[in-house]
Design a protein around this motif. Structure first.
Motif, PDB file in Angstrom:
ATOM      1  N   SER A  44      -0.384  56.785 -31.210  1.00 37.33           N
ATOM      2  CA  SER A  44      -1.350  56.245 -32.285  1.00 37.33           C
ATOM      3  C   SER A  44      -2.934  56.359 -31.315  1.00 37.33           C
ATOM      4  CB  SER A  44      -1.219  54.806 -32.443  1.00 37.33           C
ATOM      5  OG  SER A  44       0.033  54.257 -33.053  1.00 37.33           O
ATOM      6  N   ASP A 174      -0.470  56.973 -39.530  1.00 43.26           N
ATOM      7  CA  ASP A 174       0.187  56.283 -38.441  1.00 43.26           C
ATOM      8  C   ASP A 174       1.371  55.654 -38.780  1.00 43.26           C
ATOM      9  OD1 ASP A 174       0.933  55.533 -35.919  1.00 43.26           O
ATOM     10  OD2 ASP A 174      -1.018  54.670 -35.348  1.00 43.26           O
ATOM     11  N   GLU A 175       2.643  56.206 -38.849  1.00 46.01           N
ATOM     12  CA  GLU A 175       3.743  55.359 -39.154  1.00 46.01           C
ATOM     13  C   GLU A 175       3.686  54.787 -40.587  1.00 46.01           C
ATOM     14  OE1 GLU A 175       6.235  53.110 -36.519  1.00 46.01           O
ATOM     15  OE2 GLU A 175       5.143  53.976 -34.730  1.00 46.01           O
TER      16      GLU A 175
HETATM   17 MG   LIG Z   1       1.875  53.651 -32.664  1.00 43.89          MG
END
Ligand SMILES: [Mg+2]
Ligand SMILES: Nc1ncnc2c1ncn2[C@@H]1O[C@H](COP(=O)(O)OP(=O)(O)O)[C@@H](O)[C@H]1O
Length: 259
Positions: A44, A174-175
């Motif tokens: 991240s 991000d995810e």
């Molecule tokens: Mg992360």
């Protein structure tokens, strides 16, 4: 022409803590690149350096270069707001503005960036962005209802619509599916396949099946231990990474031996 990204020798810090060390990689236009690796290895953190979101945290900084079509995003005089217009971001948890309607949510980023937009242009942009995010048919009759009235999967597609409404070149995710059920996850994965015709997509995922399904190239990050910096171990075509990785650590990770 969609822009490409070249990262050269990037170190990423939180004050004195070196979180990610010496990453060099290239991100090809109009493709999906997946970042995988164990929790805490800096996926991240590294992702946020690609649109200058990292530096919004006090004390956070980078050394090295992130070139977009040859221009270093960290050069003096580069406006981070302009960078974020080219490089949009979708977060882990869908985060529509709860008091705004569905249509207002789509336009939220545009209104932050632009001065003025006519009613007709706004309506067109709402429709084209929602169509682009595969959400139009589900919401076209209730555009004035709050964004928070949608299901989790719909909210995430609303956030994708908001991100593509500003017409970025690159979309960082991000995810984006980690808070979604399997059906919504598949909808987002299908959407990524469609979006890569127009956009360059970078996705962080802890789900290796997802990386294998959606990405063209995969980068594996790892960390030697707590307090150590995350590093890029290798990057390759996804098919190669998952069949014949060069590094033992990659093989261990993708075969589920750790992480
Ligand atoms: Mg992360
Ligand atoms: N805001 C922050 N301030 C200080 N350290 C942070 C911050 N965010 C993340 N870190 C640290 O940076 C490292 C990488 O974290 P992160 O990028 O979130 O990893 P990943 O996304 O791979 O799980 C971790 O050691 C984490 O504790």
């Amino acid at each position: 022409m969609t822009k490409r990204i070249d990262v050269n020798n990037l170190n990423v810090y939180y004050s004195n803590f070196l979180a990610v060390e010496d990453v060099s990689l290239a991100i090809e236009p109009k493709s999906v690149t997946a970042f995988i690796g164990p929790s805490g290895c800096g996926k991240s953190t590294f992702l946020r350096t690609l649109n200058r979101m990292h530096e919004v945290i006090p004390g956070a900084r980078v050394e090295g270069e992130v070139l977009m079509d040859g221009v270093n995003l960290y050069e003096a005089g580069v406006d981070p707001v302009a960078v974020r217009r080219h490089v949009g971001m979708v977060f882990q948890r869908p985060n529509p503005f709860p008091t705004m309607s569905i249509a207002e949510n789509v336009l939220a980023g545009v209104k932050l960036n632009n001065k003025r937009i006519s009613r007709a242009d706004a309506d067109d942009l709402v429709e084209s962005s929602l169509r682009g995010a595969n959400l139009w048919e589900e919401v076209k009759d209730r555009l004035d209802k709050p964004g928070s009235s949608l299901s989790g999967g719909q909210q995430q597609r609303l956030c994708i619509a908001r991100a593509i409404a500003i017409k970025p070149d690159i979309l960082l995710m991000d995810e984006p599916c980690s808070a979604l059920d399997p059906i919504s996850t598949l909808a987002i994965e299908d959407l990524m396949q469609e979006l890569k015709d127009e956009y360059t997509i970078v996705i962080v995922t802890h789900n290796m099946q997802q990386a294998a399904r959606v990405s063209d190239r995969t980068a594996f990050f790892n960390i030697a231990g707590t307090g150590k910096p995350g590093k890029l171990i290798e990057m390759n075509d996804t098919a190669t990474m998952f069949s014949t990785p060069s590094e033992k650590a990659t093989e261990d990770y993708i075969s589920g031996r750790f992480g």
